[in-house]
Scaffold this motif. Structure first.
Motif, short mmCIF file in Angstrom:
data_model
loop_
_atom_site.label_atom_id
_atom_site.label_comp_id
_atom_site.label_asym_id
_atom_site.label_seq_id
_atom_site.Cartn_x
_atom_site.Cartn_y
_atom_site.Cartn_z
N LEU A 104 -1.46 5.42 7.11
CA LEU A 104 -1.86 4.15 6.49
C LEU A 104 -1.86 3.01 7.51
O LEU A 104 -2.75 2.16 7.50
CB LEU A 104 -0.94 3.79 5.32
N LYS A 105 -0.87 3.01 8.37
CA LYS A 105 -0.78 1.96 9.39
C LYS A 105 -2.03 1.97 10.27
O LYS A 105 -2.61 0.92 10.57
CB LYS A 105 0.47 2.19 10.23
N LYS B 20 6.21 2.87 6.92
CA LYS B 20 6.43 3.32 8.30
C LYS B 20 5.83 4.68 8.59
O LYS B 20 5.83 5.13 9.71
CB LYS B 20 7.91 3.29 8.61
N GLY B 21 5.31 5.34 7.57
CA GLY B 21 4.63 6.62 7.80
C GLY B 21 5.56 7.79 8.01
O GLY B 21 5.16 8.79 8.60
N LYS B 22 6.78 7.70 7.52
CA LYS B 22 7.73 8.79 7.73
C LYS B 22 7.32 10.05 6.97
O LYS B 22 7.68 11.15 7.37
CB LYS B 22 9.13 8.35 7.34
N LEU C 57 0.80 -1.22 0.00
CA LEU C 57 0.00 0.00 0.00
C LEU C 57 0.84 1.27 0.00
O LEU C 57 0.29 2.36 -0.10
CB LEU C 57 -0.93 0.01 1.23
N HIS C 58 2.21 1.16 0.15
CA HIS C 58 2.89 2.41 0.28
C HIS C 58 2.78 3.27 -0.94
O HIS C 58 2.72 2.81 -2.04
CB HIS C 58 4.30 2.41 0.50
N GLY C 59 2.79 4.59 -0.65
CA GLY C 59 2.66 5.58 -1.71
C GLY C 59 1.22 5.91 -2.04
O GLY C 59 0.97 6.86 -2.79
N LEU C 60 0.28 5.18 -1.52
CA LEU C 60 -1.13 5.46 -1.82
C LEU C 60 -1.71 6.45 -0.81
O LEU C 60 -1.27 6.50 0.35
CB LEU C 60 -1.96 4.17 -1.76
N VAL D 294 -4.79 7.66 1.65
CA VAL D 294 -5.57 6.83 2.57
C VAL D 294 -6.80 6.25 1.89
O VAL D 294 -7.07 5.05 2.02
CB VAL D 294 -5.97 7.63 3.83
N ASP D 295 -7.54 7.06 1.15
CA ASP D 295 -8.76 6.54 0.51
C ASP D 295 -8.42 5.49 -0.55
O ASP D 295 -9.12 4.48 -0.68
CB ASP D 295 -9.60 7.67 -0.08
N GLU D 296 -7.32 5.68 -1.28
CA GLU D 296 -6.89 4.67 -2.26
C GLU D 296 -6.45 3.38 -1.56
O GLU D 296 -6.77 2.28 -2.00
CB GLU D 296 -5.72 5.20 -3.10
N ALA D 297 -5.71 3.56 -0.47
CA ALA D 297 -5.21 2.40 0.27
C ALA D 297 -6.36 1.58 0.85
O ALA D 297 -6.33 0.34 0.81
CB ALA D 297 -4.27 2.86 1.39
N LYS D 298 -7.37 2.26 1.39
CA LYS D 298 -8.52 1.54 1.96
C LYS D 298 -9.24 0.74 0.88
O LYS D 298 -9.57 -0.43 1.09
CB LYS D 298 -9.50 2.52 2.62
#
Length: 180
Positions: A141-142, A130-132, A97-100, A102-106
């Protein structure tokens, strides 16, 4: 032999059964066939639709203050979570999911879960990063992944991955399936 014919009991018997006709021979009763195997009442598409529907509206802003996350449903033994944490279950699929946003990731995560549940997979990994780059809000995202997984019924347990597998930037997820 003529003594038997003159026997009063034999004569009485013959007289009683004189009008009796033999029955036609019948075939043996059919043996009961095995019951057909049980069939699922819902199709994979139905299960996926229910899952997607159950995950709607999880837009709450919940923050995760700790680095590692872990969750298990009631009835899941501590030893199962330890094995999951140590990477003793074979990961059968991965969702990155990285780089997405929040709505795309969900949306991507919901679709991924529907697919792996339909395939009856047992263990999957979700990489959320890691949300850096999230700034002061922390790992967005986490947090979203954490909440979605907690509200997904077929998720038995999840825990942060081993360091070599992504550490606190990934989650190993143990799923239940209809056939187990």
């Amino acid at each position: 032999m003529s003594a038997k014919r003159d026997d009063p009991d034999a004569l009485l018997f013959r007289d009683a059964v004189r009008d009796v006709k033999p029955m036609a021979p019948r075939s043996n009763a059919a043996l009961a066939k095995r019951k057909p195997p049980a069939r699922a009442r819902f199709t994979a598409a139905d299960r996926a639709a229910v899952l997607v529907e159950s995950l709607q509206g999880l837009d709450g802003d919940i923050t995760d203050t700790g680095d590692e996350i872990s969750f298990r449903r009631d009835g899941v033994q501590d030893s199962v979570v330890r094995k999951l944490k140590r990477g003793e279950y074979r990961v059968e699929d991965v969702c990155d999911l990285h780089g997405l946003r929040v709505d795309e990731a969900k949306a991507h995560l919901r679709e991924f879960l529907a697919v792996v549940l339909a395939r009856n997979l047992r263990c999957v990994r979700i990489i959320h990063g890691k949300g850096k780059g999230s700034g002061p809000r922390g790992p967005v995202l986490k947090t979203a992944v954490n909440m979605i997984l907690r509200k997904t019924g077929p998720v038995l347990a999840f825990t942060s991955a081993r360091r070599v597998d992504g550490g606190t930037g990934a989650i190993n997820v143990l799923l239940t399936s209809a056939t187990r």
